[in-house]
Write a protein that holds these residues in place. Sequence first.
Motif: not given
Lengths: 276, 326
Positions: A116-117, A120-123, A126-127, A129, A157, A160-161, B73, B76
């Motif tokens: 994944m690209c 960008a912090l905090g991403h 989620s990916v 997950l 974020s 959230e994840a 989320n 993502g």
Amino acid sequence: MSNREALLRALREQALQIRRNTWRALRAAGSGHMGGSLSAADLLAALYFHYLNLRPDEPDWPERDRFVLSKGHANTALGAVLAQAGFVDDGFIDTFYAYESRFGMHPDIKVPGVEMCTGALGHGLSVGLGMALGSRLQGKNWRTVVMLGDGELQEGSNWEAAMAAAHLAPLRLTAMLDYNKVQQSGHVAEMLGLEPLADKWRAFGWSVRECDGHDMAEIVDALDALPAVPDKPTLLIAHTVKGKGASFAEDTYLWHNNLVADEVYEKAMTELGEPA
Amino acid sequence: MNAPQQGNGAEPAWVKAAASQSRLAFGLAVTELGRRDERVVAVGADTLDLIGLRGFIEHTPARVIDVGIAEQNAMGVAAGLATTGLRPFVCGYAPFITARSMEQIRNEVAYADQRVVIGAAASGVSLAVSGGTHHALEDLALMRSLPNMTVLVPADAHEAWHATQATDEVDGPAYIRLGGRVPEPPVTPVDAPFNLGRATCLAEGSDVAVIACGALVAPAVAAAEELARQGVGARVLNMSTIKPLDEDAILAAAEETRGVVTAEEHHLTGGLGGAVAELLAVRRPTPMRLVGMPDEFAVVGPTDRIRARYGMSARHIVDACLDLLG
């Protein structure tokens, strides 16, 4: 020498090589993120040469384990380990920041082995997950590991994840925290403290384990014990030192991202046992 | 303007279930796709009923994932699912699923070029009583500015169903703009397949061209009927794909009429009007008028009154056409 000793020795050698290749890439570019790349080197060595089930000659192998470098600014170290593992040629390391290179400051999904690209912090969590859900929905057994930075845990974020991952468990999902205690402008504890970090993640429904992120035996034992608790996602807090392996760069935000002149490179390589 | 044509067979079940609401038609279409293709996954942010996905939940609960009120989320997770070969549809409120998760859309969906379809309900001022916090009048500008993104704005529930089905052929990310709880008068046939990237002509005319999308298509048709009564021939194009833009249809409209009026339920900056103006300014400078939301936040009120107050009605389209023609 026992098999275990041989393994640990080989992993330590790979970690040393990741650090050397990190400095090599940084010198080629003239600058970059050394601090968070050097802190992650031992973890990346253990992941790529012991834990993750990958096929460098078939990077899109559907059954592979997934690894997401959420702290994407450590891409220098990721590029190094991808080259060492054979996903890309050794010469890839020298293309860091180069015009039209796929090896920029942050991971590019077009590079073989990059999932994944990020950066960008905090991403990334989620990916990861989503990938873990993808594994379960398709009845697969492959696992997902996301490497988090400590500074990026200030991004909401992540939480959230984290909440969703515990709720949607069981999942074959591990978050590995490169807890080097330093972010771009200073120490994490002074910027926006994370503690009590393990308690926070436990309260979010995760199992938490800690290890010395520079002790290869501890790292391997922690990885081999995953999942720490069945049916729960695991956070592996790896205590590390920013800039590990370069005395002048350790535990200081000044070497989060800095210029790399030839004399800096030579000093770093000398400390890594390889006179330039 | 003829009433939408019905097919010869019995009316499909989804038509009644959609109740003239594009958001429900989207959910029914996703459910239908999910029955055919086990790779289809719905991702919600406490929005599954908003989108009408109960049927999908009953059919395959495992493939409906609601992450709660957490749009970042959700996006993502959808991107992560897409990397594993699944085909996620993210369902959310237009103001939140775009602006709140914009960075995730840009990086993990558009930049990483993942096949994620975003269904955005309650767009424009369809939830006008909610106030400015809940209006989505910038979403087309946001989505249109992203490379790799396909941007669709169905004019009614019929078109929403077919547009959603058509995303099956899209390789990368797509955004589908949907309405709220206000019924959307049907302006397209029940059985017309969606021709992605192609405008459809709803009325012929050679004095002026009205290029409309979404909730402003029905008013554009009504405006053309009023203009006809005044002896003005207005061509009406339903521009249900904003990106990639149907350049041929726009250039032909500019060439074959005396000017172009765009109409959309969106700010005048960056939406359909902006897209048409960008094209014509370079390729064929043409007198234009833009009908849409001016550069301000709307007051609270019923959707029809808010549309009328801010210039998004048939009367405003008529006035813009007459002004253009002098």
